[in-house]
Enzyme design. Structure first.
Site, PDB file in Angstrom:
ATOM      1  CE  LYS A 130      -4.499  -1.927   1.464  1.00  0.00           C
ATOM      2  NZ  LYS A 130      -4.145  -2.752   1.299  1.00  0.00           N
ATOM      3  CG  ASP A 187      -2.729  -3.561  -2.438  1.00  0.00           C
ATOM      4  OD1 ASP A 187      -2.458  -4.879  -2.757  1.00  0.00           O
ATOM      5  OD2 ASP A 187      -3.027  -3.885  -0.971  1.00  0.00           O
ATOM      6  NE  ARG A 212      -4.954  -8.022  -6.036  1.00  0.00           N
ATOM      7  CZ  ARG A 212      -3.866  -6.998  -4.802  1.00  0.00           C
ATOM      8  NH1 ARG A 212      -4.769  -6.248  -4.996  1.00  0.00           N
ATOM      9  NH2 ARG A 212      -3.097  -7.934  -4.715  1.00  0.00           N
ATOM     10  CE  LYS A 224     -18.340  -7.298  -7.936  1.00  0.00           C
ATOM     11  NZ  LYS A 224     -19.793  -8.153  -6.863  1.00  0.00           N
ATOM     12  N   GLY A 225     -13.772  -2.646  -6.114  1.00  0.00           N
ATOM     13  CA  GLY A 225     -13.686  -1.895  -5.114  1.00  0.00           C
ATOM     14  C   GLY A 225     -14.202  -1.779  -3.579  1.00  0.00           C
ATOM     15  CB  THR A 285     -14.560 -11.034  -8.540  1.00  0.00           C
ATOM     16  OG1 THR A 285     -15.864 -11.074  -7.593  1.00  0.00           O
ATOM     17  CG2 THR A 285     -14.555 -12.062  -9.552  1.00  0.00           C
TER      18      THR A 285
HETATM   19  C1  FAD Z   1      -7.105 -10.220  -3.820  1.00  0.00           C
HETATM   20  C2  FAD Z   1      -8.170  -9.415  -4.123  1.00  0.00           C
HETATM   21  C3  FAD Z   1      -6.821  -8.095  -3.600  1.00  0.00           C
HETATM   22  C4  FAD Z   1      -8.250  -6.624  -3.354  1.00  0.00           C
HETATM   23  N1  FAD Z   1      -7.585  -5.348  -3.718  1.00  0.00           N
HETATM   24  C5  FAD Z   1      -8.236  -4.416  -3.280  1.00  0.00           C
HETATM   25  C6  FAD Z   1      -7.702  -3.899  -3.501  1.00  0.00           C
HETATM   26  O1  FAD Z   1      -5.887  -3.351  -4.038  1.00  0.00           O
HETATM   27  N2  FAD Z   1      -8.257  -2.164  -3.423  1.00  0.00           N
HETATM   28  C7  FAD Z   1      -9.740  -2.160  -3.222  1.00  0.00           C
HETATM   29  O2  FAD Z   1     -10.569  -1.029  -3.460  1.00  0.00           O
HETATM   30  N3  FAD Z   1     -10.210  -3.519  -2.942  1.00  0.00           N
HETATM   31  C8  FAD Z   1      -9.223  -4.746  -3.267  1.00  0.00           C
HETATM   32  N4  FAD Z   1      -9.896  -5.636  -3.575  1.00  0.00           N
HETATM   33  C9  FAD Z   1     -11.612  -5.582  -2.740  1.00  0.00           C
HETATM   34  C10 FAD Z   1     -12.662  -5.333  -3.551  1.00  0.00           C
HETATM   35  O3  FAD Z   1     -12.388  -4.662  -3.935  1.00  0.00           O
HETATM   36  C11 FAD Z   1     -14.032  -5.851  -3.273  1.00  0.00           C
HETATM   37  O4  FAD Z   1     -14.132  -5.051  -2.261  1.00  0.00           O
HETATM   38  C12 FAD Z   1     -13.822  -7.254  -2.701  1.00  0.00           C
HETATM   39  O5  FAD Z   1     -13.222  -8.022  -3.629  1.00  0.00           O
HETATM   40  C13 FAD Z   1     -15.465  -7.788  -2.730  1.00  0.00           C
HETATM   41  O6  FAD Z   1     -16.118  -7.687  -3.573  1.00  0.00           O
HETATM   42  P1  FAD Z   1     -16.237  -8.882  -5.048  1.00  0.00           P
HETATM   43  O7  FAD Z   1     -16.477  -9.218  -5.710  1.00  0.00           O
HETATM   44  O8  FAD Z   1     -16.250 -10.035  -3.986  1.00  0.00           O
HETATM   45  O9  FAD Z   1     -18.012  -8.662  -4.359  1.00  0.00           O
HETATM   46  P2  FAD Z   1     -18.989  -9.238  -3.650  1.00  0.00           P
HETATM   47  O10 FAD Z   1     -20.008  -8.774  -4.524  1.00  0.00           O
HETATM   48  O11 FAD Z   1     -18.864  -8.289  -2.764  1.00  0.00           O
HETATM   49  O12 FAD Z   1     -19.251 -10.446  -3.218  1.00  0.00           O
HETATM   50  C14 FAD Z   1     -19.501 -11.805  -3.782  1.00  0.00           C
HETATM   51  C15 FAD Z   1     -20.023 -12.702  -2.435  1.00  0.00           C
HETATM   52  O13 FAD Z   1     -18.313 -13.091  -2.194  1.00  0.00           O
HETATM   53  C16 FAD Z   1     -18.538 -13.497  -0.885  1.00  0.00           C
HETATM   54  N5  FAD Z   1     -17.731 -12.265   0.590  1.00  0.00           N
HETATM   55  C17 FAD Z   1     -17.441 -10.806  -0.062  1.00  0.00           C
HETATM   56  N6  FAD Z   1     -16.997 -10.254   0.347  1.00  0.00           N
HETATM   57  C18 FAD Z   1     -16.764 -10.988   1.511  1.00  0.00           C
HETATM   58  C19 FAD Z   1     -15.777 -10.805   2.566  1.00  0.00           C
HETATM   59  N7  FAD Z   1     -15.636  -9.359   3.160  1.00  0.00           N
HETATM   60  N8  FAD Z   1     -16.528 -11.916   3.844  1.00  0.00           N
HETATM   61  C20 FAD Z   1     -16.877 -13.195   3.545  1.00  0.00           C
HETATM   62  N9  FAD Z   1     -17.433 -13.012   2.089  1.00  0.00           N
HETATM   63  C21 FAD Z   1     -17.198 -12.634   1.026  1.00  0.00           C
HETATM   64  C22 FAD Z   1     -20.397 -12.891  -0.272  1.00  0.00           C
HETATM   65  O14 FAD Z   1     -20.845 -14.157   0.336  1.00  0.00           O
HETATM   66  C23 FAD Z   1     -20.238 -12.698  -1.134  1.00  0.00           C
HETATM   67  O15 FAD Z   1     -21.922 -12.482  -1.756  1.00  0.00           O
HETATM   68  C24 FAD Z   1      -9.386  -7.096  -3.087  1.00  0.00           C
HETATM   69  C25 FAD Z   1     -10.069  -8.634  -3.531  1.00  0.00           C
HETATM   70  C26 FAD Z   1      -9.692  -9.572  -3.554  1.00  0.00           C
HETATM   71  C27 FAD Z   1     -10.167 -10.569  -4.233  1.00  0.00           C
END
Ligand code: FAD
Length: 296
Positions: free
Chosen positions: A91, A125, A174, A177-178, A216
């Site tokens: 970060k 990140d 990478r 969604k954010g 994701t």
């Molecule tokens: C490897 C990785 C690196 C990332 N790096 C960044 C970054 O640098 N900057 C940034 O802004 N964001 C980052 N993120 C976070 C990302 O932006 C999302 O906020 C996060 O991944 C949730 O979005 P989703 O696509 O999984 O969809 P969502 O719709 O949020 O989740 C889909 C499903 O996944 C499960 N889930 C999601 N989150 C959780 C949780 N916290 N606990 C338990 N179950 C959960 C639930 O079952 C949910 O229904 C990162 C995510 C990943 C996987």
């Protein structure tokens, strides 16, 4: 989002750290670097790669940035010494971006140099929108000299423009969604539009032969990613899926069993609270299920 989940999301910040800790544990390897190393060994033995992240935000002094820089270098040395299938996530605010850009650059250069010497990849990140320009500028400046990548967020309206602007060189992105709360002027607020933009941006990245970390846990996006991987006839080593530690281990196994490469984001450190709160706000159901179990 249900009324319960919305209420938990609003009040999570007010819960004392001691009460959050039992829920937070699933998202972090532990307080020490050896915890991340041991967990990486276990995940590697299950066929998953990792990216190790040193927890620590709101850095406000030069000494703190040097502490975190040295810790990041120790992560690289431990990855090398233990021959881990892992890389480093970094970060820029931890490296001093909010103190001075010059300080941040001085710190990251040292980390990039060490990573190059050891042959380890470093991903920057993406934090909130006040960091986007600087992060992308540092990526653009150093992407030819070092083995680095960064992150783009599908909720930002600008992301498709950033993909176009960055297309004049090597792209290692990478795509997520954010996670930060951003105003409507700059970020889509509707979940479905964020999803559509994710698929749109992923396809534009594939068209430009980018190496993408598909980050994701959303099965709808994973379905479309698999469709696009087929459409563009990508080989197994031309992309990877990425998931957070503590989230949907069943899905992790499904993706691995389908023959894809998958990397788990493994944070460690003593400063676990802000990261864990972000994760719990994302899924207050975790607190709900624990309360239901408790009340049974
Ligand atoms: C490897 C990785 C690196 C990332 N790096 C960044 C970054 O640098 N900057 C940034 O802004 N964001 C980052 N993120 C976070 C990302 O932006 C999302 O906020 C996060 O991944 C949730 O979005 P989703 O696509 O999984 O969809 P969502 O719709 O949020 O989740 C889909 C499903 O996944 C499960 N889930 C999601 N989150 C959780 C949780 N916290 N606990 C338990 N179950 C959960 C639930 O079952 C949910 O229904 C990162 C995510 C990943 C996987």
């Amino acid at each position: 989002m249900s009324l319960f989940n919305r209420s938990v999301s609003l009040f999570i910040d007010k819960i004392p750290p001691g009460a959050i800790a039992p829920f937070a544990k699933r998202y972090i390897a532990g307080p020490e670097l050896r915890d991340a190393v041991n967990l990486t060994k276990k995940l590697n033995s299950q066929g998953a790669m990792t990216t190790i992240d040193v927890l620590g935000e709101f850095v406000s002094t030069v000494d703190e940035t040097i502490h975190f820089r040295n810790l990041a270098i120790r992560v690289l040395e431990e990855i090398d010494r233990n021959k881990l299938d892992a890389n480093l996530s970094l970060k820029l605010t931890q490296m001093g971006l909010k103190i001075s850009k010059a300080l941040c650059i001085e710190n990251v250069e040292k980390i990039f140099e060490k990573a190059k010497e050891l042959g380890i990849f470093v991903r920057m990140d993406m934090e909130d929108s006040s960091c986007t320009d600087d992060t992308l500028e540092i990526y653009r400046t150093y992407r030819d000299k070092f083995n680095i990548g960064t992150v783009l967020q599908a909720y930002l309206r600008r992301t498709i423009d950033d993909i176009e602007k960055l297309s004049d060189g090597r792209l290692n992105i990478r795509l997520c969604k954010g996670i930060y709360i951003e105003p409507r002027e700059i970020a889509y607020q509707e979940k479905d539009i964020v999803r559509d933009n994710y698929i749109f941006c992923l396809e534009e990245l594939f068209k430009r032969k980018a190496y993408v970390g598909i980050a994701t846990h959303d099965e709808y996006l994973i379905f479309h990613a698999e469709r696009l991987i087929r459409k563009y006839q990508l080989k197994r080593d031309e992309y990877e899926f990425q998931m957070l530690l503590g989230v949907d281990e069943q899905l992790r196994k499904i993706i691995l069993n389908r023959g894809h490469r998958l990397r788990v984001y493994v944070p460690f450190g003593k400063d676990w609270l802000p990261y864990s709160i972000r994760r719990l706000k994302e899924n207050p159901n975790i607190i709900k299920s624990a309360l239901e179990g408790y009340l049974k």
